[in-house]
Every structure is written in C-alpha cells, then in structure tokens.
Enzyme design. Structure first.
Site, short mmCIF file in Angstrom:
data_model
loop_
_atom_site.label_atom_id
_atom_site.label_comp_id
_atom_site.label_asym_id
_atom_site.label_seq_id
_atom_site.Cartn_x
_atom_site.Cartn_y
_atom_site.Cartn_z
CG HIS A 150 -2.11 0.90 1.03
ND1 HIS A 150 -2.03 2.28 1.13
CD2 HIS A 150 -3.40 0.62 0.69
CE1 HIS A 150 -3.23 2.80 0.90
NE2 HIS A 150 -4.07 1.82 0.62
CG HIS A 151 1.68 5.11 -2.81
ND1 HIS A 151 2.77 5.74 -2.23
CD2 HIS A 151 1.78 5.37 -4.13
CE1 HIS A 151 3.49 6.33 -3.17
NE2 HIS A 151 2.91 6.12 -4.32
CB SER A 152 -0.60 4.50 3.46
OG SER A 152 -0.81 3.12 3.71
CG ASN A 329 4.02 8.17 0.65
OD1 ASN A 329 4.17 7.62 -0.43
ND2 ASN A 329 3.38 7.59 1.66
#
Length: 387
Positions: A150-152, A329
């Site tokens: 997951h990008h989180s 991120n």
C-alpha cells in the site's frame, strides 16, 4: 478497524492519510521475474529474516480511533497470511489452465498471463486491513512473484531502497547491488573571468525564480479551475472501477541511447517522454481522425523525489527518525504537458519538445511547492478537502 488509541500508536503522515481515502486508495504492484522455480520454504525464511519485517510500517496494523484518525499499531507478523501461492498456471485472460490436458506456453504467454493477473488484482482485490498492508503473491508456474504494498507505507524511492537492500550480487553473495554513482556538476570560474561565472550564477538563479513562479501558478490553476479538453483517453465517472488491462512494452536501451545521441544534451527520460507524446498523437489520430485541433494539451503528472540525496537511499538512514532522508512519502508532483500534433512524421520533433519542457521544469521548484501545499492542506483541512 476501529480501536481505542494507545500511547504506542503512531499517527499517519498527511500523505499516508491521503493514500487511504477511497478515491486515492493506491496499491503499488511490483513484478519480480526469476530464472528458477520458486522454493517456498526459502522465500518464507528469507522474508522472516529480512529488514522488511523489522521495519515498523511492515509490522503494523492500520487502526482508527473513535474520532476517525488513522494510526499505526505494532502487531506480530504471520508470514503465511502475507505470502499467497498460486500454483496453477494462468492463461492470457487470467484463468486457470487445466495442465492435465497438456499445453504449450511461451515466455510471451507467461508475461501476458501475469500482466492480466496483476490487472485483475488492481481492481478486485484491495489489501485487507486485518493485517499489515502488504502481500507477496508467488506464481511458481510462471517463475515470478507479485509484491503488493500500500502506498501509505512509503513511496517508490523508499520501497525500491528496501528491495535493493534485501538483494545481493550474483558474483558476490555478501555484497549489495552496485549502484551507478550520481554525477556531480561543479561550477568553477576561470582565472580572469570570474564575472562570467557570476553572470552565469545570476542567470541560473533568475530562471529558478521565474520558472518556479510560472509553474506554481499553473499548478494551482490546473488543480482548481482549468481542465484539459475531453478526448478518447479521458476517463468517465467511476473510471477507477473500470476493467483494466496491463500491457508490457519492451525497448532496447541501446536503441534509446541511439535516439538520445540524435539530439544533443538529452536524457533517457527525455526520450521516454518524447515516445509518450508521439504515441498519444498517433493513437488519437487513429481513434478520432480530424476531430482534434493542432496543439491540444494533455496534462500528465510526474512524481519527483525531493529528499536531499537523489536516487535510491541508504536504508539504514531512511529508517532513522532524526534524518532528513526519512522513510515514507517524500515526493512532489510536477505537471508534464503533452501536446497533440496532427500527422507529424518526425519523431525527433517530439523529443525536442519534450527536452525543452523538462529543461524548464528542472529549473523550477514546482515539486517542492506542490509537496508543501499538499502537506499544508492535508494538515489543516484534512483529506476530504485535499481531494
């Protein structure tokens, strides 16, 4: 999962919260191909001893408190929940093949089957919040694995840095893969011509100011007010749920270098953008001939790493909380305009236009501006407004 908040919980960053919204629920898929059949016991053993499962993000559950705010909570890792084995061979449509009837497949068939498998995953199989947000799908019949994250949990630089830190060189099992050293440009003044050097520095600074102001204003306007004209590639309502097709295109690096040398001072990224521009124009010519006007703009976005050190990072530094090159991120967004040109037969023209665009973007701080604006809006107004 709604749970009472505890003192050991770690709140999500603004970017992490953004990637968990239904409209931007982003899962990264990484396909890994191998030469030999998968040894599942060896794979699970390697994961258990890897740096990945020691990282807090990969051994934490996503929980929400009574106010709806997301937190990371440490949890024991069950490898069997994260490693999913697909023993059957798949066909080009992603369906299981009855191998008892005998079948002959090629490397292209394997590639098409894996592409379809990933395309189906991206629409129909969200990551479960009952476990840390990552999975490894192993397809032994196709000698490949699909890493879902997951990008989180982190951006491309963080995740690629972690992946490389868990790899070793074939010629030295104890050594990390060797990275190409970054090229550094040093500006030096010549004796007796220091004023030329000063003029160059002032001109460089002026371009940064002008292009940053220009592109930052454009970023705000296109985010709030201005949109592209509708074309055959414009998505409609619910586009995120449409069936998907993943296709793989291969280009020889030597061929790209040959094109790169045709236009002075270009980069491989310039060549890629030129190829995309040319491809869009040809596709639109094919789909809607004579329906579009010359110079129609299609706006793309590119993610830019804004950490102090460019390229892949030292994982040991990324995992420290007191370093600027932190995990997570840490990227900004720049707008990349692609223009439609009717019936253009010279591919190098697309490369020249791409280079001119990218050169201007390199002289701006648009990526830093977009990161700060997004971070500020998320922190003050929340993900609903940011979207």
């Amino acid at each position: 999962m709604v749970c009472p908040e505890t003192s050991s919980d770690e709140p999500l960053t603004p970017a992490g919260r953004l990637f968990l919204q239904p409209e931007t629920d982003v899962v990264i898929h990484c396909i890994i191909r191998g030469k030999n059949p998968a040894d599942m016991d060896a794979i699970k053993s390697a994961i258990k001893s890897s740096l990945m499962v020691q990282h807090p993000r990969f051994c934490s559950l996503l929980v929400r408190d009574k106010n709806g705010f997301e937190h990371w909570r440490k949890t024991p890792i069950d490898i069997d929940q994260h490693v999913i084995v697909v023993n059957n061979r798949l066909d080009k449509s992603g369906n299981f093949i009855d191998e008892t009837q005998g079948s002959t497949t090629t490397e292209e068939d394997d590639e098409a089957a894996v592409n379809q498998y990933v395309a189906d995953l991206s629409v129909s199989s969200p990551l479960s919040t009952d476990k840390p947000l990552w999975e490894l799908h192993v397809l032994p019949a196709h000698k490949c694995a699909v890493f879902r994250i997951h990008h989180s949990l982190g951006d491309g630089i963080s995740l690629m840095s972690m992946l490389m830190a868990n790899c070793r060189r074939t010629d030295d099992a104890e050594a990390l893969p060797k990275m190409v050293p970054d090229k550094k440009t040093v500006i030096k003044g010549e004796k007796g011509r220091d004023w030329f050097w000063l003029v160059g520095v002032l001109w460089w600074f002026l371009k940064i100011v002008v292009f940053t102001l220009l592109f930052s204003v454009e970023f705000v306007l296109r985010s709030l007010l201005v949109s592209d004209e509708k074309t055959a590639i414009t998505g409609g309502d619910g586009v995120e749920l449409w069936p998907r097709k993943l296709a793989t295109a291969k280009f020889l690096l030597d061929d790209m270098k040959l094109v790169k040398r045709a236009v002075p001072d270009t980069t491989i990224n310039d060549v890629l953008l030129g190829m995309v521009s040319s491809g869009f124009s040809r596709y639109l010519d094919h789909r809607t001939p004579n329906a579009l006007h010359e110079g129609l703009r299609i706006t793309g976005v590119a993610m830019v790493n804004i950490r102090p050190q460019p390229g892949l990072q030292d994982l040991s530094k990324l995992m420290k909380s007191n370093t600027k090159a932190r995990w997570g991120n840490k990227f900004g967004v720049i707008l990349i305009p692609v223009y439609y040109h009717k019936g253009s037969n010279d591919p190098l023209e697309y490369l020249k236009r791409a280079k001119a665009t990218v050169d201007k973007k390199k002289h701006s701080l648009e990526a830093y501006f977009s990161y700060k604006i997004g971070d500020l809006v998320m922190s003050l107004l929340g993900p609903k407004v940011a979207l």
